[in-house]
Enzyme design. Sequence first.
Site, PDB file in Angstrom:
ATOM      1  N   ARG A  83       0.882  -1.175   0.000  1.00 37.44           N
ATOM      2  CA  ARG A  83       0.000   0.000   0.000  1.00 37.44           C
ATOM      3  C   ARG A  83       0.910   1.212   0.000  1.00 37.44           C
ATOM      4  O   ARG A  83       1.691   1.419   0.934  1.00 37.44           O
ATOM      5  CB  ARG A  83      -0.915  -0.008   1.222  1.00 37.44           C
ATOM      6  N   HIS A 134      -7.287   0.632  -6.478  1.00 36.90           N
ATOM      7  CA  HIS A 134      -7.467  -0.220  -5.279  1.00 36.90           C
ATOM      8  C   HIS A 134      -8.163  -1.516  -5.736  1.00 36.90           C
ATOM      9  O   HIS A 134      -9.320  -1.780  -5.398  1.00 36.90           O
ATOM     10  CB  HIS A 134      -8.306   0.534  -4.252  1.00 36.90           C
ATOM     11  N   GLN A 193     -10.069  -4.152  -3.390  1.00 35.30           N
ATOM     12  CA  GLN A 193     -11.401  -3.750  -2.940  1.00 35.30           C
ATOM     13  C   GLN A 193     -12.452  -4.126  -3.983  1.00 35.30           C
ATOM     14  O   GLN A 193     -13.562  -4.547  -3.653  1.00 35.30           O
ATOM     15  CB  GLN A 193     -11.427  -2.243  -2.680  1.00 35.30           C
ATOM     16  N   ASP A 252     -17.217   7.010  -1.892  1.00 32.58           N
ATOM     17  CA  ASP A 252     -16.004   6.929  -1.064  1.00 32.58           C
ATOM     18  C   ASP A 252     -15.821   8.315  -0.450  1.00 32.58           C
ATOM     19  O   ASP A 252     -16.508   9.276  -0.838  1.00 32.58           O
ATOM     20  CB  ASP A 252     -14.819   6.537  -1.973  1.00 32.58           C
ATOM     21  N   CYS A 296     -16.292   1.438   0.300  1.00 30.75           N
ATOM     22  CA  CYS A 296     -15.114   0.634   0.643  1.00 30.75           C
ATOM     23  C   CYS A 296     -14.731   0.773   2.112  1.00 30.75           C
ATOM     24  O   CYS A 296     -14.070  -0.097   2.665  1.00 30.75           O
ATOM     25  CB  CYS A 296     -13.946   1.008  -0.259  1.00 30.75           C
ATOM     26  N   ARG A 300     -13.325  -8.748   1.787  1.00 33.94           N
ATOM     27  CA  ARG A 300     -11.887  -8.513   1.550  1.00 33.94           C
ATOM     28  C   ARG A 300     -11.092  -9.756   1.950  1.00 33.94           C
ATOM     29  O   ARG A 300     -10.142 -10.148   1.273  1.00 33.94           O
ATOM     30  CB  ARG A 300     -11.404  -7.298   2.371  1.00 33.94           C
TER      31      ARG A 300
END
Length: 304
Positions: A104, A131, A134, A219, A259, A288
């Site tokens: 990340r 991402h 996700q 988001d 997310c 996830r």
Amino acid sequence: MTIRHFLTLHDLSTDEIHQVIDLAIELKAAHREGRQEPVFAGKVLGMIFEKSSTRTRVSFEAGMAQLGGDALFLSPNDTQLGRGEPIEDSARVISRMVDIVMIRTFGHDKIEKFAEYSKVPVINALTDQFHPCQLLADIQTFVEHRGSIQGKTVAWIGDGNNMCQSWINAAMLLDFNLNIACPISYEPDVELLARAGKRINVTNDPVVAVTGAHLVTTDVFASMGQEEEQEERLKHFANYQVNHQLIGHAAADVLFMHCLPAHRDEEVSAELFEDEKFSVVWDEAENRLHAQKALMVFLLGASQ
Ligand code: CP
Ligand code: NVA
């Protein structure tokens, strides 16, 4: 030896995405029924985090442990990465010691460089641009609740950020329509939009984007690294809250996803966020775990 990385969704074919989602659903059932095989026995996942995380860290770490493997949390604060050791050197060293790596970080170029020098699969656990982990969880969640996403309409409301851009990739690979509503100058990357073609519609009107949608998702307005823009962004995104009034324009069986972490009463109303008639955010977060286990099984298998 072929090494399969997962830097964006495009690192998997459409068939392979379906394969990973099917396996994720199977692993979820196996986990619930207590019949997991230690398929990662002796395997180690290196986890490099240059940004904060709850879901990603816990899901990767728990996933490795549940399948008999181990995970190492590597923070720039206490590795040489934070003291300027070049990425290509770190990649060559770390990948000689572990079996798979997740990263990340900020710029997508960093993860591309790490992958270029890595001897083992590298997974994008979020960059400023994408991402994809996700998205695997999100697609799994849609499939579990509503079946195939092919031909459906997804509405993205808010910032044209890493999550939005991952939805664009998903629309290309999984053949659904994506309506994006963003304020002017917060649109996703123009080259990505050009590559995606007619499946994607960009508007500045959330009602237009949501009309007829089977899934509405959003988001935070300011992502990690943009904290100082928060106040300014709140002004620009004032009309972009997902709430009951907005999703009243969607299909009757619309789902809401986020997310997480979420800012209640900013990008989503507290009422909608907690309304389980629409909101599947907790299933989405749990997935996830299952989707990434499936991804790691796939990448390790395909990299033999
Ligand atoms: N959605 C997500 O990636 O959450 P974390 O930042 O907590 O990992
Ligand atoms: N767009 C958000 C996603 C967090 C999981 C961020 O990058 O901070």
